[in-house]
Write an enzyme that holds these catalytic residues in place. Structure first.
Site, PDB file in Angstrom:
ATOM      1  CG  HIS A 288      -0.585   0.258   2.492  1.00  0.00           C
ATOM      2  ND1 HIS A 288      -0.309   1.510   2.961  1.00  0.00           N
ATOM      3  CD2 HIS A 288      -0.384  -0.575   3.521  1.00  0.00           C
ATOM      4  CE1 HIS A 288       0.026   1.436   4.222  1.00  0.00           C
ATOM      5  NE2 HIS A 288       0.016   0.183   4.587  1.00  0.00           N
ATOM      6  CG  ASP A 300       2.194   0.911   8.212  1.00  0.00           C
ATOM      7  OD1 ASP A 300       1.856   0.551   7.076  1.00  0.00           O
ATOM      8  OD2 ASP A 300       1.401   0.989   9.153  1.00  0.00           O
ATOM      9  CD  GLU A 339      -3.181  -1.163   5.070  1.00  0.00           C
ATOM     10  OE1 GLU A 339      -2.935  -2.269   5.546  1.00  0.00           O
ATOM     11  OE2 GLU A 339      -2.920  -0.121   5.684  1.00  0.00           O
ATOM     12  CD  GLU A 340      -2.048   2.726   7.466  1.00  0.00           C
ATOM     13  OE1 GLU A 340      -2.792   2.319   8.379  1.00  0.00           O
ATOM     14  OE2 GLU A 340      -0.865   2.391   7.350  1.00  0.00           O
ATOM     15  CG  ASP A 373       1.453  -3.362   5.236  1.00  0.00           C
ATOM     16  OD1 ASP A 373       2.210  -2.408   5.358  1.00  0.00           O
ATOM     17  OD2 ASP A 373       0.279  -3.355   5.614  1.00  0.00           O
ATOM     18  CG  HIS A 481      -0.047   3.509  12.569  1.00  0.00           C
ATOM     19  ND1 HIS A 481      -1.322   3.048  12.675  1.00  0.00           N
ATOM     20  CD2 HIS A 481       0.426   3.025  11.403  1.00  0.00           C
ATOM     21  CE1 HIS A 481      -1.617   2.301  11.617  1.00  0.00           C
ATOM     22  NE2 HIS A 481      -0.563   2.269  10.836  1.00  0.00           N
TER      23      HIS A 481
END
Ligand SMILES: *[C@@H]1O[C@H](CO)[C@@H](O)[C@H](O)[C@H]1NC(C)=O
Ligand SMILES: *[C@@H]1O[C@H](CO)[C@@H](O)[C@H](O)[C@H]1NC(C)=O
Ligand SMILES: *[C@@H]1O[C@H](CO)[C@@H](O)[C@H](O)[C@H]1NC(C)=O
Ligand SMILES: *[C@@H]1O[C@H](CO)[C@@H](O)[C@H](O)[C@H]1NC(C)=O
Ligand SMILES: *[C@@H]1O[C@H](CO)[C@@H](O)[C@H](O)[C@H]1NC(C)=O
Ligand SMILES: *[C@@H]1O[C@H](CO)[C@@H](O)[C@H](O)[C@H]1NC(C)=O
Ligand SMILES: *[C@H]1O[C@H](CO)[C@@H](O)[C@H](O)[C@H]1NC(C)=O
Length: 525
Positions: A288, A300, A339-340, A373, A481
């Protein structure tokens, strides 16, 4: 990676404390780490894996970091950073004269903003209570949930308590027409509770914090999937528990959520196809492109994005040599958008494929999906999606092939004298929509917010040495994140070896004489 598991509320504090404590140490150590392999490592014996070099991967990550630096520090959808990321991938693939056919696939995402503060009233024994809305969570009784729909109840509606934290369909029986009150926690995400809730025909969804620690009293800022169709709010523990008690004696509530009409905004998936290979037997390789708004998203999922770019261009270059054994199957490399916020890009692609009529774009033309990922986590494990843990309800057609993919990665790590671990195949990344549609799937990843155990550290220390063993008791990606998910948040040894494994898997499957028979022994769905 998409994740908002409810238990983060309980363990979040511990995790963040550990992250802060270990991050400095980790980063200092990584300055000295190079991607040199240990002496015990076996020869790769895979032409595609042999082309994977950490320098190529890091060159792409430097570009993604530059894009984030120039775009308020992130690459989230609906920002310049995301657009630049997509353009970078597209232009790179176009300019490399790779012989890949590159396509953009544009779709729309609903924009979300409150028009005014939402209102929540309860009516208990003839007494109306007006709950306090605030984004200052310390003094807030409730807050909105992102991607909630608008609502204005004309009348009070009865509240029902959802048993068992609402993670299974059984918890959502006989609640149609009511307002559901569900506690934080359990093994599922808020978005997953939202999907079960939507299926139960409730009028609105009220989450409340579980109050088990002093950090789980306030309402939580979270979101449902981008395509959610329910109104939803998040209450503090005190407000939620009082309402839960009152629900037993007939409490009712009234909600008003007013949204600004911000329309939609476009986002792009990108796919690049090999010209060679049978389009009715397509291998889809995905990662992604978006980050969360909090940070640059270099691990990420910049690491997956770069891995996929290197896989695509290196395979295309091998195809241009006379000696490489080209695959009978077409390979479609895709970079999924959004994606998130709930696997929006991959879901859109699978939904489109389900109704496509062009040969090569139909779902039935897809043999499998490999997903990469988070490939460079600082405190990495070599994690293999374990088909045995495929999420409940996965069509049986997808299972034999997914199991084969699990086993082929496991056998690779064993042959390479590298340690490995299984990881949950819970559908929470872009392979999810493929798996749910009955397509075999799999992949490898270095981990996100799980904690490395002492036993894992010992296993890695024995096999890849002290420098690469990481830390027991620390989260696998301490910057998961967060704003610190930057270029220094990549473990070079872990990253290079993980992408070599990814390459091997693709090559093994690509050069299989009868991939369809191998993945679907009783026939394709
Ligand atoms: C991103 O690109 C789309 C077109 O694909 C455009 O409509 C949008 O305004 C751009 N967004 C930003 C923040 O640059
Ligand atoms: C909801 O989430 C989207 C995507 O992450 C973000 O752009 C937006 O600002 C959020 N809206 C609110 C009101 O928090
Ligand atoms: C509840 O409080 C909000 C915000 O203060 C206010 O706008 C609203 O009129 C109040 N509603 C009732 C029924 O008291
Ligand atoms: C949706 O609800 C129906 C009953 O109304 C149930 O049979 C079905 O299993 C539910 N589906 C999901 C995905 O929970
Ligand atoms: C509502 O009133 C009933 C009877 O008057 C009483 O038993 C009950 O405790 C009250 N409930 C609440 C939540 O105040
Ligand atoms: C591939 O394998 C399947 C299942 O084992 C078999 O039915 C099919 O005939 C094989 N196809 C070829 C071309 O060998
Ligand atoms: C990063 O993207 C890949 C590919 O979409 C996905 O498999 C992975 O789950 C994402 N990261 C995480 C931790 O979800």
């Amino acid at each position: 990676m998409l994740i908002a598991i409810c238990v983060i509320g309980i363990f979040g504090v511990i995790t963040i404390a550990l992250a802060a404590a270990t991050l400095g140490t980790l980063n200092r150590r990584f300055d000295t780490i190079t991607a040199t392999t240990t002496t015990s490592k076996a020869k790769l014996n895979s032409p595609l894996a042999e082309t994977i070099r950490i320098d190529d991967l890091m060159n792409h990550l430097r570009q993604l970091q530059r894009i984030a630096d120039e775009s308020n520090g992130n690459r989230a959808i609906n920002t310049r950073g995301f657009n630049e990321t997509v353009n970078y991938i597209y232009n790179y693939l176009q300019n490399q004269v790779t012989g890949l056919k590159v396509k953009r696939e544009t779709f729309q995402i609903r924009n979300f903003a409150l028009a005014k503060d939402p209102i929540l009233l309860s009516l208990i024994n003839g007494t109306v209570k007006n709950f306090t809305y605030s984004l200052n969570l310390a003094r807030s009784e409730f807050t909105y949930v992102n991607y909630s729909t608008a609502i204005n109840f004309p009348d009070y509606v009865r509240v029902v308590n959802i048993p068992n934290l609402g993670c299974t369909a059984d918890d959502w029986k006989n609640v149609a027409g009511l307002v559901a009150l569900v506690k934080a926690g359990g093994t599922c995400t808020y978005a997953e509770k939202g999907i079960l809730a939507a299926n139960s025909s409730i009028r609105a969804l009220l989450f409340y914090n579980h109050g088990e620690t002093s950090n789980s009293l306030a309402p939580i800022i979270t979101r449902l999937r981008y395509n959610n169709q329910l109104p939803a709010l998040f209450l503090s523990y005190a407000a939620g528990q009082a309402l839960a008690d009152a629900a037993l004696v007939g409490a009712t509530v009234k909600l008003q959520i007013e949204l600004q009409n911000l329309g939609t905004y476009p986002v792009d998936n990108i796919c690049a196809d090999t010209v060679d290979g049978d389009p009715t037997q397509t291998i889809v390789v995905g990662s992604h492109t978006d980050s969360v708004p909090a940070g640059p998203g270099i691990n990420d999922n910049g690491s997956g994005t770069a891995a996929n770019l290197v896989l695509a261009t290196n395979l295309a270059r091998l195809y241009q040599t006379a000696t490489y054994n080209k695959y009978k199957y077409r390979v479609r490399f895709c970079w999924w958008a959004a994606e998130e916020i709930g696997l929006a890009g991959s879901s859109h692609h699978v939904r489109t494929a389900q109704s496509a009529t062009v040969v090569g774009d139909r779902l039935r033309d897809y043999l499998l999906n490999l997903n990469f990922d988070m490939a460079g986590s600082p405190n990495f494990i070599f994690g293999i999606y374990d088909a045995k843990t495929a999420i409940n309800g996965t069509p049986s057609s997808a299972l034999p092939g997914s199991t084969k993919i699990t086993e082929l990665y496991r056998d690779w790590f064993i042959k390479q004298n590298l340690p490995w671990d299984f990881r949950d195949f819970n559908g929470r990344s872009d392979y999810g929509p493929f798996l749910a549609a009955g397509i075999a799937a799999g992949g490898v990843a270095t981990g996100s917010d799980a904690i490395k155990t002492a036993a894992q550290r010992e296993k890695y220390q024995k096999s890849v040495g002290e420098n690469n063993a990481g830390f027991a008791g620390a989260i696998l990606d301490p910057c998961y994140h967060l704003a610190c998910d930057t270029l220094t948040n990549i473990h070079l040894f872990g990253y290079e070896n993980l992408v070599q494994a990814a390459a091997y898997g693709l090559e093994y499957l690509g050069q299989h004489a009868n991939l369809s028979g191998y993945l679907y022994p009783t026939g394709r769905p």
